[in-house]
Design a protein around this motif. Structure first.
Motif, PDB file in Angstrom:
ATOM      1  N   ARG A   1      12.915  11.350   8.788  1.00 45.77           N
ATOM      2  CA  ARG A   1      12.868  12.762   8.412  1.00 45.77           C
ATOM      3  C   ARG A   1      11.645  13.121   7.570  1.00 45.77           C
ATOM      4  NH1 ARG A   1      19.000  14.530   6.943  1.00 45.77           N
ATOM      5  NH2 ARG A   1      17.991  16.583   6.884  1.00 45.77           N
ATOM      6  N   GLN A   2      10.627  12.232   7.558  1.00 40.88           N
ATOM      7  CA  GLN A   2       9.338  12.563   6.930  1.00 40.88           C
ATOM      8  C   GLN A   2       8.254  12.544   8.016  1.00 40.88           C
ATOM      9  OE1 GLN A   2       7.659   9.607   4.165  1.00 40.88           O
ATOM     10  NE2 GLN A   2       6.638  11.228   3.021  1.00 40.88           N
ATOM     11  N   SER A   3       7.397  13.572   8.041  1.00 41.76           N
ATOM     12  CA  SER A   3       6.247  13.550   8.953  1.00 41.76           C
ATOM     13  C   SER A   3       5.130  14.364   8.318  1.00 41.76           C
ATOM     14  CB  SER A   3       6.635  14.083  10.344  1.00 41.76           C
ATOM     15  OG  SER A   3       7.144  15.391  10.229  1.00 41.76           O
TER      16      SER A   3
ATOM     17  N   ALA B   1       2.671  -0.164   4.249  1.00 44.48           N
ATOM     18  CA  ALA B   1       2.417   1.195   3.748  1.00 44.48           C
ATOM     19  C   ALA B   1       3.673   2.045   3.897  1.00 44.48           C
ATOM     20  CB  ALA B   1       1.245   1.786   4.508  1.00 44.48           C
ATOM     21  N   PRO B   2       4.527   2.042   2.869  1.00 48.36           N
ATOM     22  CA  PRO B   2       5.755   2.838   2.974  1.00 48.36           C
ATOM     23  C   PRO B   2       5.494   4.325   2.733  1.00 48.36           C
ATOM     24  CG  PRO B   2       5.970   1.049   1.353  1.00 48.36           C
ATOM     25  CD  PRO B   2       4.513   1.236   1.645  1.00 48.36           C
ATOM     26  N   GLY B   3       6.331   5.132   3.333  1.00 48.31           N
ATOM     27  CA  GLY B   3       6.413   6.552   2.997  1.00 48.31           C
ATOM     28  C   GLY B   3       7.447   6.741   1.899  1.00 48.31           C
ATOM     29  N   MET B   4       8.052   7.916   1.877  1.00 47.03           N
ATOM     30  CA  MET B   4       8.955   8.273   0.779  1.00 47.03           C
ATOM     31  C   MET B   4      10.163   7.332   0.685  1.00 47.03           C
ATOM     32  SD  MET B   4      10.724  11.943  -0.002  1.00 47.03           S
ATOM     33  CE  MET B   4      11.834  11.938   1.364  1.00 47.03           C
ATOM     34  N   ALA B   5      10.286   6.691  -0.452  1.00 46.22           N
ATOM     35  CA  ALA B   5      11.387   5.755  -0.666  1.00 46.22           C
ATOM     36  C   ALA B   5      12.004   6.025  -2.037  1.00 46.22           C
ATOM     37  CB  ALA B   5      10.877   4.323  -0.603  1.00 46.22           C
TER      38      ALA B   5
ATOM     39  N   VAL C   1       8.816   7.536 -12.633  1.00 47.95           N
ATOM     40  CA  VAL C   1       7.591   7.087 -13.314  1.00 47.95           C
ATOM     41  C   VAL C   1       6.473   8.115 -13.126  1.00 47.95           C
ATOM     42  CG1 VAL C   1       5.788   5.303 -13.307  1.00 47.95           C
ATOM     43  CG2 VAL C   1       8.203   4.639 -13.128  1.00 47.95           C
ATOM     44  N   ARG C   2       6.359   8.612 -11.887  1.00 42.48           N
ATOM     45  CA  ARG C   2       5.271   9.561 -11.580  1.00 42.48           C
ATOM     46  C   ARG C   2       5.372  10.830 -12.421  1.00 42.48           C
ATOM     47  NH1 ARG C   2       3.882  10.892  -5.251  1.00 42.48           N
ATOM     48  NH2 ARG C   2       1.641  10.718  -5.551  1.00 42.48           N
ATOM     49  N   THR C   3       6.611  11.258 -12.695  1.00 42.05           N
ATOM     50  CA  THR C   3       6.819  12.497 -13.455  1.00 42.05           C
ATOM     51  C   THR C   3       7.076  12.215 -14.934  1.00 42.05           C
ATOM     52  OG1 THR C   3       9.193  12.423 -12.957  1.00 42.05           O
ATOM     53  CG2 THR C   3       7.798  13.694 -11.438  1.00 42.05           C
TER      54      THR C   3
ATOM     55  N   GLU D   1      12.495   3.975  -8.562  1.00 43.08           N
ATOM     56  CA  GLU D   1      12.143   4.655  -9.823  1.00 43.08           C
ATOM     57  C   GLU D   1      10.739   5.264  -9.759  1.00 43.08           C
ATOM     58  OE1 GLU D   1      12.963   1.959 -13.070  1.00 43.08           O
ATOM     59  OE2 GLU D   1      14.952   1.571 -12.259  1.00 43.08           O
ATOM     60  N   PHE D   2      10.141   5.205  -8.580  1.00 46.49           N
ATOM     61  CA  PHE D   2       8.753   5.651  -8.375  1.00 46.49           C
ATOM     62  C   PHE D   2       8.505   7.080  -8.879  1.00 46.49           C
ATOM     63  CE2 PHE D   2       5.638   7.651  -5.493  1.00 46.49           C
ATOM     64  CZ  PHE D   2       4.549   6.823  -5.657  1.00 46.49           C
ATOM     65  N   THR D   3       9.370   8.019  -8.484  1.00 50.44           N
ATOM     66  CA  THR D   3       9.138   9.419  -8.862  1.00 50.44           C
ATOM     67  C   THR D   3       9.467   9.664 -10.334  1.00 50.44           C
ATOM     68  OG1 THR D   3       9.538  10.077  -6.588  1.00 50.44           O
ATOM     69  CG2 THR D   3       9.674  11.818  -8.227  1.00 50.44           C
TER      70      THR D   3
ATOM     71  N   VAL E   1      -6.175   9.968  -7.152  1.00 49.79           N
ATOM     72  CA  VAL E   1      -6.491   8.558  -7.395  1.00 49.79           C
ATOM     73  C   VAL E   1      -5.384   7.633  -6.878  1.00 49.79           C
ATOM     74  CG1 VAL E   1      -6.661   6.840  -9.252  1.00 49.79           C
ATOM     75  CG2 VAL E   1      -8.170   8.816  -9.237  1.00 49.79           C
ATOM     76  N   TYR E   2      -4.144   8.099  -6.875  1.00 49.38           N
ATOM     77  CA  TYR E   2      -3.079   7.239  -6.351  1.00 49.38           C
ATOM     78  C   TYR E   2      -3.365   6.865  -4.893  1.00 49.38           C
ATOM     79  CZ  TYR E   2       1.280   5.404  -4.614  1.00 49.38           C
ATOM     80  OH  TYR E   2       2.209   4.579  -4.015  1.00 49.38           O
ATOM     81  N   GLY E   3      -3.582   7.891  -4.056  1.00 55.78           N
ATOM     82  CA  GLY E   3      -3.868   7.628  -2.644  1.00 55.78           C
ATOM     83  C   GLY E   3      -5.131   6.796  -2.470  1.00 55.78           C
TER      84      GLY E   3
ATOM     85  N   GLY F   1       0.852  -1.193   0.000  1.00 54.17           N
ATOM     86  CA  GLY F   1       0.000   0.000   0.000  1.00 54.17           C
ATOM     87  C   GLY F   1       0.877   1.227   0.000  1.00 54.17           C
ATOM     88  N   SER F   2       0.495   2.208   0.798  1.00 55.00           N
ATOM     89  CA  SER F   2       1.278   3.441   0.879  1.00 55.00           C
ATOM     90  C   SER F   2       0.738   4.298   2.015  1.00 55.00           C
ATOM     91  CB  SER F   2       1.153   4.217  -0.433  1.00 55.00           C
ATOM     92  OG  SER F   2       1.659   5.540  -0.278  1.00 55.00           O
ATOM     93  N   ILE F   3       1.576   5.187   2.520  1.00 51.07           N
ATOM     94  CA  ILE F   3       1.057   6.200   3.444  1.00 51.07           C
ATOM     95  C   ILE F   3      -0.034   7.028   2.748  1.00 51.07           C
ATOM     96  CG2 ILE F   3       3.124   6.382   4.891  1.00 51.07           C
ATOM     97  CD1 ILE F   3       3.783   8.995   3.327  1.00 51.07           C
ATOM     98  N   ALA F   4       0.030   7.076   1.410  1.00 52.31           N
ATOM     99  CA  ALA F   4      -0.970   7.843   0.648  1.00 52.31           C
ATOM    100  C   ALA F   4      -2.360   7.214   0.755  1.00 52.31           C
ATOM    101  CB  ALA F   4      -0.546   7.946  -0.813  1.00 52.31           C
ATOM    102  N   GLY F   5      -2.427   5.972   1.189  1.00 50.13           N
ATOM    103  CA  GLY F   5      -3.719   5.319   1.389  1.00 50.13           C
ATOM    104  C   GLY F   5      -4.355   5.709   2.711  1.00 50.13           C
TER     105      GLY F   5
ATOM    106  N   PRO G   1      -4.097  12.185   3.354  1.00 51.82           N
ATOM    107  CA  PRO G   1      -4.301  12.932   2.108  1.00 51.82           C
ATOM    108  C   PRO G   1      -3.203  13.969   1.861  1.00 51.82           C
ATOM    109  CG  PRO G   1      -5.749  13.772   3.828  1.00 51.82           C
ATOM    110  CD  PRO G   1      -4.938  12.671   4.457  1.00 51.82           C
ATOM    111  N   TYR G   2      -2.886  14.217   0.639  1.00 51.70           N
ATOM    112  CA  TYR G   2      -2.009  15.345   0.286  1.00 51.70           C
ATOM    113  C   TYR G   2      -2.307  15.761  -1.149  1.00 51.70           C
ATOM    114  CZ  TYR G   2       1.042  11.795  -1.907  1.00 51.70           C
ATOM    115  OH  TYR G   2       1.533  10.769  -2.681  1.00 51.70           O
ATOM    116  N   ARG G   3      -1.938  16.972  -1.503  1.00 52.75           N
ATOM    117  CA  ARG G   3      -2.221  17.483  -2.846  1.00 52.75           C
ATOM    118  C   ARG G   3      -1.495  16.653  -3.893  1.00 52.75           C
ATOM    119  NH1 ARG G   3      -4.022  22.628  -3.964  1.00 52.75           N
ATOM    120  NH2 ARG G   3      -2.463  22.921  -5.566  1.00 52.75           N
TER     121      ARG G   3
HETATM  122  C1  8X3 Z   1       4.335   6.818  -2.330  1.00 52.76           C
HETATM  123  C2  8X3 Z   1       4.788   7.558  -1.112  1.00 52.76           C
HETATM  124  O1  8X3 Z   1       4.902   9.809   0.027  1.00 52.76           O
HETATM  125  O2  8X3 Z   1       4.675   9.794  -2.420  1.00 52.76           O
HETATM  126  O3  8X3 Z   1       3.339   5.946  -2.067  1.00 52.76           O
HETATM  127  O4  8X3 Z   1       2.800   9.159  -1.058  1.00 52.76           O
HETATM  128  S1  8X3 Z   1       4.257   9.146  -1.149  1.00 52.76           S
END
Ligand code: 8X3
Ligand code: NDP
Length: 253
Positions: free
Chosen positions: A242-244, A182-186, A193-195, A189-191, A152-154, A139-143, A146-148
């Motif tokens: 260092r993420q909160s 549910a990982p946070g920022m890791a 792909v996202r960008t 290649e995630f970002t 649909v990802y979250g 999953g993800s912390i995005a689940g 919420p954040y801007r």
């Molecule tokens: C990806 C982590 O912090 O971009 O699931 O939502 S975050």
């Protein structure tokens, strides 16, 4: 449950590749899947020095292909004891009102329908494996938070969380465990792909802080899958120190 065989989706990169390596170190046989054949074969070649590896070029969005891959698993790779539902992606970091609808569809088709396709195809096998078998859903912390730009990802990762909990109810009595990690920022290649390939944006996100690594999450995946059979971690939310949270946004005149 005697054999130890992990079926990992999205094994060509990031968490999937790192967890393949982690399970191989511990002697698990592996079924590795993903769409990028060259990467899959390179990883298989590396890990075959340690354990038996079967590869399947697979797009998890294709339910028929998923079914066919599971039905065609060779002898020695059929008795799956751990499914790592890892394949997934975020697209469209822009606000909802600016998103291309196709990007929303791709996330739903991959993160929700793809995960469901693989789970459905492997449930009978996992139930046969019984006590100690596990499904580890990424999953993800995005689940949860919420954040801007998460839109649909979250929401797709909130589906992963609730589907994991609901699966637990239906699998009660089978011995099969289910976890939502549910990982946070890791940094993977995630970002990128996202960008859609913006290496500068990806580098900038991880610069000057200490994100999680693919290996950090692989260790958590391996941990929940190898706990004693009577323990089920329902959900494991993991952030870099260092993420909160940044708090509520307030509109002012
Ligand atoms: C990806 C982590 O912090 O971009 O699931 O939502 S975050
Ligand atoms: P990567 O981009 O490094 O890896 C994603 C993997 O998913 C690749 O192996 C890719 O393989 C596979 N994949 C994507 N689409 C499909 C598809 N249609 N069919 C099969 N495989 C697919 O990112 P991560 O390792 O970071 O991401 C893994 C999971 O972790 C995802 O579910 C992501 O949402 C989640 N996550 C990531 C976080 C992060 O900050 N990195 C935080 C929280 C969760 P290929 O392209 O070869 O098919």
């Amino acid at each position: 449950m005697n054999s130890k065989i992990a079926f990992i989706t999205g094994a060509t990169s990031g968490f999937g590749r790192a967890s393949a390596r982690r399970f191989a170190q511990a002697g698990w046989a592996l079924v590795l899947s993903g769409r990028r054949e060259k990467r899959l074969q390179a990883l298989a070649q590396e890990l075959r020095a340690l354990v038996p590896v079967h590869t399947a070029i697979l797009d998890v969005r294709d339910a028929e292909a998923v079914k066919a891959v599971v039905e065609a698993l060779p002898q020695g790779f059929r008795a799956i004891t751990c499914l790592v539902n890892n394949a997934g992606l975020a697209l469209a970091p822009e606000p909802a009102q600016e998103v291309d609808l196709n990007d929303w569809h791709t996330m739903i088709d991959t993160n929700i329908k793809g995960l469901v396709n693989v789970t459905h195809a492997l449930l009978p096998t996992l139930i046969e494996s019984g006590e100690g078998a596990s499904i580890v859903n990424i999953g993800s912390i995005a689940g949860q938070w919420p954040y801007r730009g998460s839109h649909v990802y979250g929401a797709s990762k909130a589906f992963v969380k609730q589907f994991s909990y609901n699966l637990r109810c239906d699998l009660a009595g089978t011995g099969v465990r289910v976890t939502d990690i549910a990982p946070g920022m890791a940094e993977t290649e995630f970002t990128l792909v996202r960008t859609k390939g913006d290496q500068g944006a990806s580098d900038a996100l991880y610069q000057g802080t200490v994100p999680l690594s693919a290996e950090d999450i692989a260790e958590q995946i391996f941990y929940v899958a190898t706990l004693p059979a009577h323990i089920n971690i329902n959900r494991l939310e993991v952030m870099p120190t260092r993420q909160s949270w940044a708090g509520f946004a307030i509109e002012r005149d």
